[in-house]
Design an enzyme around this catalytic site. Structure first.
Site, PDB file in Angstrom:
ATOM      1  N   ARG A   4       0.827  -1.230   0.000  1.00  0.00           N
ATOM      2  CA  ARG A   4       0.000   0.000   0.000  1.00  0.00           C
ATOM      3  C   ARG A   4       0.851   1.266   0.000  1.00  0.00           C
ATOM      4  O   ARG A   4       0.433   2.320   0.466  1.00  0.00           O
ATOM      5  CB  ARG A   4      -0.962   0.031   1.178  1.00  0.00           C
ATOM      6  CG  ARG A   4      -1.925  -1.132   1.163  1.00  0.00           C
ATOM      7  CD  ARG A   4      -3.165  -0.861   1.976  1.00  0.00           C
ATOM      8  NE  ARG A   4      -4.059  -1.989   1.858  1.00  0.00           N
ATOM      9  CZ  ARG A   4      -3.944  -3.101   2.581  1.00  0.00           C
ATOM     10  NH1 ARG A   4      -2.997  -3.217   3.480  1.00  0.00           N
ATOM     11  NH2 ARG A   4      -4.781  -4.090   2.399  1.00  0.00           N
ATOM     12  N   LYS A  22       2.847  11.419 -11.061  1.00  0.00           N
ATOM     13  CA  LYS A  22       2.013  10.565 -11.910  1.00  0.00           C
ATOM     14  C   LYS A  22       2.800   9.302 -12.215  1.00  0.00           C
ATOM     15  O   LYS A  22       3.907   9.384 -12.768  1.00  0.00           O
ATOM     16  CB  LYS A  22       1.665  11.271 -13.224  1.00  0.00           C
ATOM     17  CG  LYS A  22       0.518  12.225 -13.121  1.00  0.00           C
ATOM     18  CD  LYS A  22       0.088  12.646 -14.527  1.00  0.00           C
ATOM     19  CE  LYS A  22      -0.962  13.721 -14.485  1.00  0.00           C
ATOM     20  NZ  LYS A  22      -1.305  14.194 -15.845  1.00  0.00           N
ATOM     21  N   GLU A  34       9.718  18.764 -24.538  1.00  0.00           N
ATOM     22  CA  GLU A  34       9.017  19.133 -23.296  1.00  0.00           C
ATOM     23  C   GLU A  34       9.595  20.432 -22.705  1.00  0.00           C
ATOM     24  O   GLU A  34       8.876  21.208 -22.098  1.00  0.00           O
ATOM     25  CB  GLU A  34       9.113  18.010 -22.256  1.00  0.00           C
ATOM     26  CG  GLU A  34       8.492  16.684 -22.683  1.00  0.00           C
ATOM     27  CD  GLU A  34       6.962  16.620 -22.524  1.00  0.00           C
ATOM     28  OE1 GLU A  34       6.357  17.631 -22.107  1.00  0.00           O
ATOM     29  OE2 GLU A  34       6.393  15.560 -22.829  1.00  0.00           O
ATOM     30  N   LYS A  62       7.127  23.166 -13.593  1.00  0.00           N
ATOM     31  CA  LYS A  62       6.289  21.992 -13.345  1.00  0.00           C
ATOM     32  C   LYS A  62       5.888  21.938 -11.870  1.00  0.00           C
ATOM     33  O   LYS A  62       4.721  21.708 -11.542  1.00  0.00           O
ATOM     34  CB  LYS A  62       7.004  20.701 -13.755  1.00  0.00           C
ATOM     35  CG  LYS A  62       6.186  19.468 -13.376  1.00  0.00           C
ATOM     36  CD  LYS A  62       6.088  18.420 -14.419  1.00  0.00           C
ATOM     37  CE  LYS A  62       5.030  17.384 -14.044  1.00  0.00           C
ATOM     38  NZ  LYS A  62       5.078  16.179 -14.828  1.00  0.00           N
ATOM     39  N   GLU A 104      -4.697  17.309 -11.006  1.00  0.00           N
ATOM     40  CA  GLU A 104      -5.210  17.756 -12.296  1.00  0.00           C
ATOM     41  C   GLU A 104      -6.709  18.006 -12.325  1.00  0.00           C
ATOM     42  O   GLU A 104      -7.447  17.424 -13.126  1.00  0.00           O
ATOM     43  CB  GLU A 104      -4.801  16.754 -13.394  1.00  0.00           C
ATOM     44  CG  GLU A 104      -4.897  17.402 -14.776  1.00  0.00           C
ATOM     45  CD  GLU A 104      -4.206  16.597 -15.864  1.00  0.00           C
ATOM     46  OE1 GLU A 104      -3.114  16.090 -15.603  1.00  0.00           O
ATOM     47  OE2 GLU A 104      -4.774  16.508 -16.960  1.00  0.00           O
ATOM     48  N   ASN A 139      -0.370  19.930 -20.540  1.00  0.00           N
ATOM     49  CA  ASN A 139      -0.687  19.085 -21.692  1.00  0.00           C
ATOM     50  C   ASN A 139      -0.653  19.858 -23.007  1.00  0.00           C
ATOM     51  O   ASN A 139      -1.152  19.365 -24.023  1.00  0.00           O
ATOM     52  CB  ASN A 139      -2.064  18.443 -21.511  1.00  0.00           C
ATOM     53  CG  ASN A 139      -2.062  17.505 -20.333  1.00  0.00           C
ATOM     54  OD1 ASN A 139      -1.089  16.796 -20.107  1.00  0.00           O
ATOM     55  ND2 ASN A 139      -3.122  17.527 -19.556  1.00  0.00           N
ATOM     56  N   HIS A 167      -0.286  18.045 -26.218  1.00  0.00           N
ATOM     57  CA  HIS A 167      -0.455  16.613 -25.958  1.00  0.00           C
ATOM     58  C   HIS A 167      -1.708  16.001 -26.574  1.00  0.00           C
ATOM     59  O   HIS A 167      -1.734  14.800 -26.828  1.00  0.00           O
ATOM     60  CB  HIS A 167      -0.444  16.340 -24.446  1.00  0.00           C
ATOM     61  CG  HIS A 167       0.941  16.353 -23.866  1.00  0.00           C
ATOM     62  ND1 HIS A 167       1.742  17.480 -23.888  1.00  0.00           N
ATOM     63  CD2 HIS A 167       1.677  15.387 -23.265  1.00  0.00           C
ATOM     64  CE1 HIS A 167       2.895  17.190 -23.313  1.00  0.00           C
ATOM     65  NE2 HIS A 167       2.883  15.940 -22.935  1.00  0.00           N
ATOM     66  N   HIS A 205      -1.055  12.730 -28.553  1.00  0.00           N
ATOM     67  CA  HIS A 205      -1.588  11.403 -28.235  1.00  0.00           C
ATOM     68  C   HIS A 205      -2.283  10.783 -29.440  1.00  0.00           C
ATOM     69  O   HIS A 205      -2.199   9.577 -29.670  1.00  0.00           O
ATOM     70  CB  HIS A 205      -2.518  11.476 -27.022  1.00  0.00           C
ATOM     71  CG  HIS A 205      -1.752  11.705 -25.744  1.00  0.00           C
ATOM     72  ND1 HIS A 205      -2.287  12.319 -24.644  1.00  0.00           N
ATOM     73  CD2 HIS A 205      -0.472  11.417 -25.416  1.00  0.00           C
ATOM     74  CE1 HIS A 205      -1.371  12.391 -23.682  1.00  0.00           C
ATOM     75  NE2 HIS A 205      -0.259  11.857 -24.135  1.00  0.00           N
ATOM     76  N   HIS A 234       7.469  10.197 -27.988  1.00  0.00           N
ATOM     77  CA  HIS A 234       6.520  11.070 -27.293  1.00  0.00           C
ATOM     78  C   HIS A 234       6.915  12.552 -27.390  1.00  0.00           C
ATOM     79  O   HIS A 234       6.104  13.403 -27.778  1.00  0.00           O
ATOM     80  CB  HIS A 234       6.407  10.624 -25.826  1.00  0.00           C
ATOM     81  CG  HIS A 234       5.544  11.509 -24.996  1.00  0.00           C
ATOM     82  ND1 HIS A 234       4.164  11.503 -25.094  1.00  0.00           N
ATOM     83  CD2 HIS A 234       5.849  12.447 -24.070  1.00  0.00           C
ATOM     84  CE1 HIS A 234       3.675  12.401 -24.258  1.00  0.00           C
ATOM     85  NE2 HIS A 234       4.673  12.984 -23.621  1.00  0.00           N
TER      86      HIS A 234
HETATM   87  N1  NAD Z   1       4.693  10.595 -15.247  1.00  0.00           N
HETATM   88  C1  NAD Z   1       4.638  11.663 -15.996  1.00  0.00           C
HETATM   89  O1  NAD Z   1       4.228  12.744 -15.551  1.00  0.00           O
HETATM   90  C2  NAD Z   1       5.103  11.576 -17.423  1.00  0.00           C
HETATM   91  C3  NAD Z   1       5.299  12.738 -18.161  1.00  0.00           C
HETATM   92  C4  NAD Z   1       5.795  12.632 -19.465  1.00  0.00           C
HETATM   93  C5  NAD Z   1       6.070  11.382 -19.993  1.00  0.00           C
HETATM   94  N2  NAD Z   1       5.861  10.263 -19.234  1.00  0.00           N
HETATM   95  C6  NAD Z   1       6.174   8.928 -19.751  1.00  0.00           C
HETATM   96  O2  NAD Z   1       7.575   8.868 -19.961  1.00  0.00           O
HETATM   97  C7  NAD Z   1       7.852   7.879 -20.957  1.00  0.00           C
HETATM   98  C8  NAD Z   1       8.878   8.426 -21.914  1.00  0.00           C
HETATM   99  O3  NAD Z   1      10.040   8.746 -21.199  1.00  0.00           O
HETATM  100  P1  NAD Z   1      11.482   8.692 -21.888  1.00  0.00           P
HETATM  101  O4  NAD Z   1      11.445   9.471 -23.139  1.00  0.00           O
HETATM  102  O5  NAD Z   1      12.465   9.021 -20.848  1.00  0.00           O
HETATM  103  O6  NAD Z   1      11.536   7.172 -22.347  1.00  0.00           O
HETATM  104  P2  NAD Z   1      12.482   5.958 -21.937  1.00  0.00           P
HETATM  105  O7  NAD Z   1      12.465   5.720 -20.486  1.00  0.00           O
HETATM  106  O8  NAD Z   1      12.051   4.825 -22.814  1.00  0.00           O
HETATM  107  O9  NAD Z   1      13.931   6.458 -22.364  1.00  0.00           O
HETATM  108  C9  NAD Z   1      14.197   6.677 -23.725  1.00  0.00           C
HETATM  109  C10 NAD Z   1      15.420   5.864 -24.163  1.00  0.00           C
HETATM  110  O10 NAD Z   1      16.564   6.495 -23.643  1.00  0.00           O
HETATM  111  C11 NAD Z   1      17.379   5.557 -22.961  1.00  0.00           C
HETATM  112  N3  NAD Z   1      18.078   6.302 -21.923  1.00  0.00           N
HETATM  113  C12 NAD Z   1      17.553   6.903 -20.835  1.00  0.00           C
HETATM  114  N4  NAD Z   1      18.480   7.582 -20.189  1.00  0.00           N
HETATM  115  C13 NAD Z   1      19.643   7.422 -20.867  1.00  0.00           C
HETATM  116  C14 NAD Z   1      20.968   7.906 -20.705  1.00  0.00           C
HETATM  117  N5  NAD Z   1      21.296   8.741 -19.723  1.00  0.00           N
HETATM  118  N6  NAD Z   1      21.892   7.518 -21.601  1.00  0.00           N
HETATM  119  C15 NAD Z   1      21.574   6.692 -22.629  1.00  0.00           C
HETATM  120  N7  NAD Z   1      20.343   6.230 -22.858  1.00  0.00           N
HETATM  121  C16 NAD Z   1      19.382   6.590 -21.973  1.00  0.00           C
HETATM  122  C17 NAD Z   1      16.436   4.483 -22.486  1.00  0.00           C
HETATM  123  O11 NAD Z   1      17.111   3.247 -22.303  1.00  0.00           O
HETATM  124  C18 NAD Z   1      15.430   4.430 -23.644  1.00  0.00           C
HETATM  125  O12 NAD Z   1      15.938   3.604 -24.661  1.00  0.00           O
HETATM  126  C19 NAD Z   1       6.534   7.550 -21.603  1.00  0.00           C
HETATM  127  O13 NAD Z   1       6.104   6.292 -21.168  1.00  0.00           O
HETATM  128  C20 NAD Z   1       5.595   8.631 -21.103  1.00  0.00           C
HETATM  129  O14 NAD Z   1       4.255   8.187 -20.981  1.00  0.00           O
HETATM  130  C21 NAD Z   1       5.386  10.348 -17.969  1.00  0.00           C
END
Ligand code: NAD
Length: 372
Positions: free
Chosen positions: A124, A146, A188, A230, A240, A248, A251, A255, A269
């Site tokens: 939990r 989130k 972003e 943020k 939210e 967003n 976004h 999406h 993304h």
């Molecule tokens: N929780 C939230 O508020 C929120 C906000 C925006 C996006 N997201 C989510 O985040 C995800 C996308 O995040 P992302 O773009 O970081 O994706 P990811 O975690 O898949 O990372 C992108 C790629 O970069 C690589 N990587 C990460 N750090 C690295 C580093 N320092 N050196 C080399 N390679 C590295 C990873 O292995 C991966 O292949 C999505 O699932 C999206 O829905 C969440």
């Protein structure tokens, strides 16, 4: 460079985001106060990130006598799923993680969202520390609480609000990102300037060269200002109900485009966010809400950074404007059937509205698909 913390002031759930160089090496000292005398953490990461940065983290923890066990997952969006959630939570239980322990998420948004959700539901709720390693995770997903996974029914449909206890954004780790992942995260960063800080956007324009060269001082400022914005919005509206929707910007379009491209690497993304922001500004200008030159200024900056900015920059074919509009209607930001758009009165002046004529959106998408 000294870390410059941003405080996320959420009362009992408040925490610091530390941003700077050398934070992995200092991770033990940063995390020790949360451990209350315990000398162990568990780390979940992905294989790519671990290959580049896990040893540095382990050394940073060991410097304070903190031991760690690590679980490594396959990189990529597909990992944010039920099966991997089960794997992570069962592993955490096998590691005998209790409520006083700390789970560390070392990775991009995928690892942060998945591990944060596992921490939210384990016993939990156990505490977790985000060590975001992608630019996207540093400026966005690691802050705000989130967490979640994807379902076959859609992205991020299963999840919980669960704030981290600490976020360590080490600027140095950004050097190992591929250029494509770096620029996707930058989508972003631009969003923050566009939604609420015209001065920051002007600074980004002036700093394009330094940012592309990943100069630490420029990166530290870009990440810090993004996180400040943020944090400010999250503190005003944690779950939210209102203002958080401003985050967003771009976004709703994004999406729909991600769904249309099957969440594949045809469109990352952050790339979708940049294209979505360009579309939102173009729509705002067409509706007479913002000056005509603002969409051009945005497109010029995205172009200078070498980023995707038009529908025609997405490889492969896209569905019709009508189908894209339908996909926008399936976004979880839809309220009582009305699509909520984030539009702008100008750079730095975004607002939320459900009052956008369908025909105006269709015309915008049709022109975009025709490459005009
Ligand atoms: N929780 C939230 O508020 C929120 C906000 C925006 C996006 N997201 C989510 O985040 C995800 C996308 O995040 P992302 O773009 O970081 O994706 P990811 O975690 O898949 O990372 C992108 C790629 O970069 C690589 N990587 C990460 N750090 C690295 C580093 N320092 N050196 C080399 N390679 C590295 C990873 O292995 C991966 O292949 C999505 O699932 C999206 O829905 C969440």
């Amino acid at each position: 460079m000294q870390p410059r913390p941003v405080h996320v002031d959420l009362g009992a759930r408040a925490y610091d985001v530390r941003i700077g160089s050398g934070l992995l090496a200092r991770a033990g000292a940063e995390i020790a106060p949360l451990l209350g005398g315990r000398r162990r953490v568990v780390v979940v990461s992905d294989e790519t990130v671990a290959a580049a940065h896990l040893e540095a983290l382990k050394a940073g923890l060991a410097a304070e006598g903190i031991a760690c066990e690590a679980l490594l997952l396959t990189p990529g969006e597909a990992t944010k799923c039920w099966r991997e959630l089960e794997r992570v939570t069962e592993w955490l239980l096998a590691q005998k993680v209790e409520r006083r322990d700390i789970v560390v998420a070392l990775g991009g948004g995928v690892i942060g969202d998945l591990v944060g959700f596992a921490a939210a539901i384990l016993r939990r709720g156990v505490r977790f520390v985000q060590i975001p390693t992608s630019l996207l995770a540093q400026v966005d997903s690691s802050v705000g609480g989130k967490t979640g996974i994807n379902s076959p029914a859609g992205k991020n449909l299963i999840g919980a609000f669960h704030q981290p206890s600490l976020v360590l954004a080490d600027i140095e780790v950004l050097q190992t990102l591929t250029p494509r992942d770096f620029l996707a995260g930058y989508g972003e960063v631009v969003k923050y300037g566009l939604l609420g800080d015209a001065q920051f956007f002007t600074w980004l324009e002036a700093s394009a060269g330094d940012l592309l060269a990943r100069r630490p001082a420029a990166l530290a400022h870009a990440v810090t200002r993004s996180v400040e914005m943020k944090a400010e919005i999250v503190v005003r509206d944690e779950t939210e109900q209102g203002d958080r929707a401003l985050l967003n910007l771009g976004h709703t379009f994004c999406h729909a485009l991600e769904a249309a491209t099957g969440y594949s690497d045809r469109l990352l993304h952050g790339e979708g966010v940049a294209i979505g922001c360009a579309l939102a500004f173009e729509l705002s200008a067409r509706l007479g809400l913002c000056p005509q030159e603002d969409p051009s200024r945005l497109r010029a900056h995205l172009g200078e950074m070498g980023m995707k900015r038009d529908l025609s920059d997405i490889p492969g074919s896209l569905p019709s404007a009508e189908r894209l509009y339908e996909l926008m209607g399936q976004d979880k930001k839809v309220l009582d059937g009305a699509i909520r758009f984030i539009l702008a009165h100008g750079i730095g002046r975004a607002f939320v509205t459900a009052d956008v004529p369908r025909e105006a959106v269709l015309a915008l998408l049709r022109d975009g698909l025709a490459g005009r």
